[in-house]
Every structure is written in C-alpha cells, then in structure tokens.
Scaffold this motif. Structure first.
Motif, short mmCIF file in Angstrom:
data_model
loop_
_atom_site.label_atom_id
_atom_site.label_comp_id
_atom_site.label_asym_id
_atom_site.label_seq_id
_atom_site.Cartn_x
_atom_site.Cartn_y
_atom_site.Cartn_z
N ALA A 98 0.75 -1.35 0.24
CA ALA A 98 -0.36 0.14 0.12
C ALA A 98 0.67 1.23 0.16
O ALA A 98 1.95 1.91 0.96
N MET A 119 -2.07 -3.68 -6.43
CA MET A 119 -1.72 -3.70 -4.78
C MET A 119 -3.22 -4.80 -5.30
O MET A 119 -4.31 -5.41 -5.57
N PRO A 169 -6.63 0.01 -1.96
CA PRO A 169 -6.69 -1.01 -1.25
C PRO A 169 -8.05 -0.70 -0.27
O PRO A 169 -8.36 -1.37 0.23
N GLY A 173 -7.99 -3.99 -1.82
CA GLY A 173 -7.03 -4.76 -1.18
C GLY A 173 -7.02 -5.10 -0.14
O GLY A 173 -6.96 -6.13 0.96
N SER A 174 -7.87 -3.71 1.17
CA SER A 174 -8.09 -4.29 2.45
C SER A 174 -9.86 -4.56 3.02
O SER A 174 -10.28 -4.86 3.63
N PHE A 266 1.40 6.68 3.95
CA PHE A 266 2.71 5.28 3.83
C PHE A 266 3.42 6.27 2.55
O PHE A 266 4.21 5.96 2.09
O1 LIG Z 1 -3.64 -3.55 5.99
C1 LIG Z 1 -2.93 -3.43 5.16
O2 LIG Z 1 -2.19 -2.36 5.01
C2 LIG Z 1 -2.87 -4.15 3.73
C3 LIG Z 1 -2.76 -3.55 2.39
C4 LIG Z 1 -4.48 -4.07 1.53
C5 LIG Z 1 -4.71 -4.71 3.10
N1 LIG Z 1 -4.39 -4.74 3.80
#
Ligand SMILES: O=C(O)[C@@H]1CCC=N1
Ligand SMILES: NC(=O)C1=CN([C@@H]2O[C@H](COP(=O)(O)OP(=O)(O)OC[C@H]3O[C@@H](n4cnc5c(N)ncnc54)[C@H](OP(=O)(O)O)[C@@H]3O)[C@@H](O)[C@H]2O)C=CC1
Length: 268
Positions: A98, A119, A169, A173-174, A266
């Motif tokens: 990320a 991602m 994300p 991603g998340s 980040f």
């Molecule tokens: O939690 C996180 O930072 C990572 C990025 C997307 C999923 N998990």
C-alpha cells in the motif's frame, strides 16, 4: 512459464499469491525462491510448497526474473538498498505494498529498472483475487503479458493509472476484511435465531458470493438487484430500512476514506 519468480517477504499476501500461482500451475515450485526475515517462516513456506528458501534477500534478487516485494511498506527503502546491485538485468520488480510508488522503487537504483506496482488481495489464495496494477516506461508488451498471466492465474487484474493506486486498498485490497466482518455479523444473526454456527457461516458466505456473482455476471445495477429481493410489504425492505437508519453505506464510505488517508501516508 519458463521464468524464475522471487518473493522477498512471504507473509499473508505473498503466500496467498504464491499458493494461487502454484495451484494454477502457471509456474512450478523449482522456479520459485522466497526470502523471509525469520528462519521459522522460511521453513514453513519451503516445507509447505517445496519452493527454494533463503534468509538472504540478495540471493532471491539474483535468482528472479519477476521479483515480488512482499514486505511492509516501511521496509522498502532498506530492502531495495540491500538488493539493488544484485537484481538481474532485465528483471521486473513487482511491488504489492500500500502506498509504495513506482518512483520510490526507481529512485533506489542507479540505473533504469522495470517496475510494476500492484495492489492485490488475499482471496488470491483461492484463485479469486483482485489485483490492480500500473507500470513504468521500461515495461515491454512481453513483460505485461507475462505479469498479467501471473496475476490472472489467481484472480482478475485491472490496469489503472498510478494516480488511482492509493484508492485501491479501500475498494479491493483491504475490503475483504470488511466483507468478513459482514459475514461474521450475518452468521451471528443466524445463530441468534437458532441456526447452528457452522451452517450459519456457510449460508452467509454463499449468499455474499452469490450476490457478488450476480453483479459480475448480470452487469445489472446493484440497486436494481436489491430491488428484486425486496418483495412489496415483505421482510427484506424492513431490513433495508433498518440498514439505512443505521447508515450502512455512509459507514462504508467513511471506512474507505480512512483507508485511503492511511495509504497516502505510507507514500510520504
Ligand atoms: O492493511 C494493509 O495495509 C494492507 C494493504 C491492503 C490490505 N492489507
Ligand atoms: N495482507 C493483505 O491482505 C495485503 C497486503 N498487502 C501488502 O503486502 C505487504 C505484506 O503484507 P502482509 O503479507 O500482510 O504482511 P506480513 O507481516 O504477513 O508479511 C511480511 C513478510 O515480510 C517478511 N519480512 C519482513 N522483513 C523482511 C526483510 N527485511 N527481508 C525479507 N523479508 C522480510 C516477513 O518475514 P517473517 O515472516 O519471517 O517475519 C513476512 O514474511 C504489505 O506491503 C502490504 O501493504 C497488499 C494487499 C493485501
């Protein structure tokens, strides 16, 4: 694929991609090498998948034609500094972190390097991943073909402009984490009404998977699909009204904003 794959860091996400690739048989175990921080993880991964393992990141860098970085965002500068003189000529470096930008990787080298920023998400483990990617100018058509073949082996891939990558994300991603919370809550509700817990998880997960498949396969608007479930005067519209009162959609949008804000942090 007759290419060598390396993973520097093979935790939750790296392992999901590794397992997805091996399961799809797009690469065989002898074509893969991983490096990890601990001997414990190295032994776990090499024993489970029969791949090569090392605690020396430079060894993986010297091995891989496609070098996946499966480390935390904060580790990138340090690890890239460590391996920069060992990465193979013509290797493709693939990030999955990320907020880690293409330029952060490029600037770690004193020469031009091929970079793909991705991602992914953990459902890659079962071949249902969703990976977004962008590329730098050094990437050739053949590289794109190879990288998408690898990524598509464990799910779907979308190519995006890098400006949009920090938003990924939150949406894919998340988001499995929020969906698991939703499934857990559905199952708890079923258990409250007497449904045995194991059956409740299976029923909730299948309903979520079926609803997702309806969106993907019918390509109808989610609102129209929702309307089809709401029998006039029936039970569903009462549930929908309660969700609206409790601001389900607004909660999700707020969660996604928190996710994207954190991701942007980040890169700094
Ligand atoms: O939690 C996180 O930072 C990572 C990025 C997307 C999923 N998990
Ligand atoms: N988890 C997810 O759902 C997703 C994660 N990502 C991204 O994937 C990356 C990894 O996250 P995740 O898998 O969750 O994290 P984990 O903590 O599960 O994995 C991190 C891995 O990096 C290894 N590691 C740590 N330091 C070093 C080092 N100096 N050299 C080599 N290996 C090292 C760890 O080794 P050891 O096990 O021995 O400690 C571990 O294998 C992150 O950048 C994250 O943003 C992207 C999308 C989804």
């Amino acid at each position: 694929m007759n290419k060598k794959i390396g993973f520097i860091g093979c935790g939750k996400m790296g392992e999901a991609m590794l397992e997805g690739m091996l399961h799809a048989e797009v690469i065989s175990p002898e074509g893969i090498m991983v490096s990890t921080a601990s001997a414990e993880t190295k032994t776990k991964i090499t024993t489970k998948y029969n791949v090569k393992g090392t605690l020396d990141n430079k060894e993986v860098a010297g091995f891989a034609d496609f070098l996946f970085l499966g480390i935390q965002p904060a580790m990138h500068k340090q690890v890239l500094e460590e391996v920069k003189n060992h990465v193979k000529e013509d290797a493709v470096i693939i990030t999955m972190a990320a907020g880690i930008t293409v330029s952060l990787v490029e600037n770690s080298f004193e020469k031009r390097v091929k970079v793909v920023r991705t991602m992914p998400n953990t459902p890659s483990l079962v071949g249902e991943g969703m990976t977004a990617m962008c590329i730098n100018d050094e990437i050739t058509d053949a590289d794109i073909e190879n990288v998408t073949a690898l990524l598509n082996s464990f799910g779907k891939t979308e190519i995006l402009h890098e400006d949009l990558m920090d938003a990924v994300p939150a949406i894919s991603g998340s988001s499995p984490a929020y969906v698991y919370m939703f499934i857990e809550a559905l199952a708890d509700g079923g258990v409250r009404d007497g449904i045995p817990r194991k059956q409740a998880y299976r029923m909730a997960a299948q309903a979520v998977m079926g609803a997702a498949k309806m969106v993907l396969e019918t390509e109808r608007h989610p609102a129209a699909l929702k309307d089809d479930v709401c029998t006039p005067g029936g039970s569903t519209i009462s549930a929908v009204a309660a969700l609206e009162e409790n601001q389900l959609r607004s909660s999700i949008l707020q969660a996604m904003k928190a996710c994207t804000d954190k991701t942007k942090g980040f890169s700094k």
